[in-house]
Scaffold this motif. Structure first.
Motif, PDB file in Angstrom:
ATOM      1  N   ALA A  76      15.334 -14.089  23.251  1.00  0.00           N
ATOM      2  CA  ALA A  76      16.618 -13.392  23.399  1.00  0.00           C
ATOM      3  C   ALA A  76      17.699 -14.327  23.927  1.00  0.00           C
ATOM      4  N   SER A  77      17.366 -15.175  24.891  1.00  0.00           N
ATOM      5  CA  SER A  77      18.357 -16.082  25.474  1.00  0.00           C
ATOM      6  C   SER A  77      18.837 -17.107  24.454  1.00  0.00           C
ATOM      7  N   LEU A  78      17.925 -17.676  23.688  1.00  0.00           N
ATOM      8  CA  LEU A  78      18.324 -18.652  22.682  1.00  0.00           C
ATOM      9  C   LEU A  78      19.179 -18.012  21.590  1.00  0.00           C
ATOM     10  N   THR A  79      18.838 -16.783  21.199  1.00  0.00           N
ATOM     11  CA  THR A  79      19.632 -16.100  20.178  1.00  0.00           C
ATOM     12  C   THR A  79      21.035 -15.790  20.678  1.00  0.00           C
ATOM     13  N   LEU A  80      21.149 -15.285  21.898  1.00  0.00           N
ATOM     14  CA  LEU A  80      22.470 -15.010  22.456  1.00  0.00           C
ATOM     15  C   LEU A  80      23.242 -16.299  22.719  1.00  0.00           C
ATOM     16  N   LEU A 136      15.205 -13.954  14.742  1.00  0.00           N
ATOM     17  CA  LEU A 136      13.922 -13.375  14.352  1.00  0.00           C
ATOM     18  C   LEU A 136      13.147 -14.301  13.421  1.00  0.00           C
ATOM     19  N   GLY A 137      13.855 -14.908  12.445  1.00  0.00           N
ATOM     20  CA  GLY A 137      13.158 -15.728  11.470  1.00  0.00           C
ATOM     21  C   GLY A 137      12.756 -17.095  11.982  1.00  0.00           C
ATOM     22  N   ILE A 138      13.620 -17.720  12.805  1.00  0.00           N
ATOM     23  CA  ILE A 138      13.366 -19.104  13.226  1.00  0.00           C
ATOM     24  C   ILE A 138      12.773 -19.171  14.634  1.00  0.00           C
ATOM     25  N   ILE A 139      13.429 -18.524  15.598  1.00  0.00           N
ATOM     26  CA  ILE A 139      13.010 -18.673  16.993  1.00  0.00           C
ATOM     27  C   ILE A 139      11.766 -17.842  17.289  1.00  0.00           C
ATOM     28  N   SER A 140      11.795 -16.566  16.889  1.00  0.00           N
ATOM     29  CA  SER A 140      10.679 -15.683  17.215  1.00  0.00           C
ATOM     30  C   SER A 140       9.442 -15.985  16.378  1.00  0.00           C
ATOM     31  N   ARG A 141       9.616 -16.048  15.056  1.00  0.00           N
ATOM     32  CA  ARG A 141       8.458 -16.231  14.179  1.00  0.00           C
ATOM     33  C   ARG A 141       8.215 -17.694  13.825  1.00  0.00           C
ATOM     34  N   GLY A 142       9.275 -18.433  13.516  1.00  0.00           N
ATOM     35  CA  GLY A 142       9.097 -19.822  13.120  1.00  0.00           C
ATOM     36  C   GLY A 142       8.572 -20.695  14.247  1.00  0.00           C
ATOM     37  N   LEU A 143       9.195 -20.588  15.412  1.00  0.00           N
ATOM     38  CA  LEU A 143       8.750 -21.384  16.564  1.00  0.00           C
ATOM     39  C   LEU A 143       7.652 -20.702  17.353  1.00  0.00           C
TER      40      LEU A 143
END
Length: 303
Positions: free
Chosen positions: A160-164, A144-151
């Protein structure tokens, strides 16, 4: 004629023989074995009763509607889980695309090329072992902090795929390393002695021999990812979607989130829907685990 010779060796070894046959076992060991079997029996019975209960609850909705229809809050009798099923396939497919090459290449580096005397290689190994035990909700916060909002990827299949992928990557690395480590060193030595380079030895000798173990570990890691709901809920996975994903930048929902949504509804019809979705999820998991077992048995080598 001389007196017959009497062999007293069996008498001397009688206690060992009785112990091997289960006779003369200390009562503490017998009590531990009985407790272990009782615990396993209770667990199997409880699991069997739970599965029977879920199938009975899901039976009225185990039909084509659960596969072909989209979710419907107004009319549960026509509701289905098509968007959740397709979203699960999209998310797990991209998860495998991201984590499997990285995990296998990392395992090859650590086992075949890395010098264990270097501090950075030791740090990598320690971090991999520690990350394998991190709760999944922590990866959800990271995503949530890096992939969703940061990037700026937002609430999409890609996020979702990168987090999993981060969640199951340590498991893939550990399983691949164990599979590579199980290949006898004599195969490497023979290949190098015949003039092959180290990469040719790894690519043509080590990896084909390690494929069963790596495939089994990778499938089991993806089986864990397919049942995760907490990190996806934290990422903002939608609980009500009436369309299928069309790409990595699409909004998504998955079966665990859809089950969570239906369970939280007040009407009794949604209980059967949730149970039917649970049965579908279990069938997918059993199929993946069966594939892992088949790959291990079909391609395994005896050294």
């Amino acid at each position: 004629m001389g007196a017959p010779v009497v062999d007293k060796a069996p008498q001397a070894g009688a206690p060992e023989g009785r112990r091997l046959r289960g006779e003369g076992t200390p009562w503490r060991e017998r009590l531990f074995q009985l407790g272990l079997w009782a615990s396993l029996s209770v667990g199997v019975i409880f699991l069997g009763c739970l599965l029977v209960y879920i199938v009975v609850k899901a039976w009225p909705r185990l039909d084509a509607r659960i596969l072909t229809n989209f979710p419907d809050i107004i009319d549960p009798s026509n509701a289905g889980a098509q968007s959740a099923i397709m979203g699960t396939i999209w998310v797990i497919g991209f998860t495998a695309l991201y984590c499997l090459p990285v995990g296998i290449l990392t395992a090859i580096y650590l086992e075949e090329y890395a010098d264990p005397r270097r501090w950075w290689n030791r740090a990598i190994e320690i971090n991999i072992q520690n990350l394998a035990a991190v709760p999944s909700i922590v990866y959800g916060i990271l995503g949530l902090g890096i992939i969703s909002r940061g990037l700026g990827f937002g609430q999409t299949v890609l996020t979702a795929s990168l987090t999993l992928s981060l969640l199951v990557l340590p498991t893939v690395i550990i399983a691949a390393r164990e599979a590579i480590r199980a290949v006898p060193s004599s195969i490497r030595e023979a290949s190098l002695a015949l003039g092959a380079t180290q990469w040719q030895t790894v690519w043509r000798q080590v990896l084909p021999a390690a494929v069963p173990g790596m495939a089994t570990g990778s499938i089991l890691a993806l089986s864990r990812a397919i049942g995760e709901a907490a990190p996806l809920l934290l990422l903002g996975g939608l609980t009500f979607i009436t369309f299928n994903p069309t790409g990595p930048d699409s909004a998504f929902t998955v079966l665990p989130i859809q089950i969570f949504n239906w369970i939280s509804q007040s009407r009794a019809e949604f209980v059967s829907l949730a149970a039917a979705a649970i049965v579908i999820l279990m069938v997918i998991l059993l199929a993946m685990n069966s594939l892992a077992i088949w790959l291990r048995n079909h391609y395994s080598h005896r050294w």
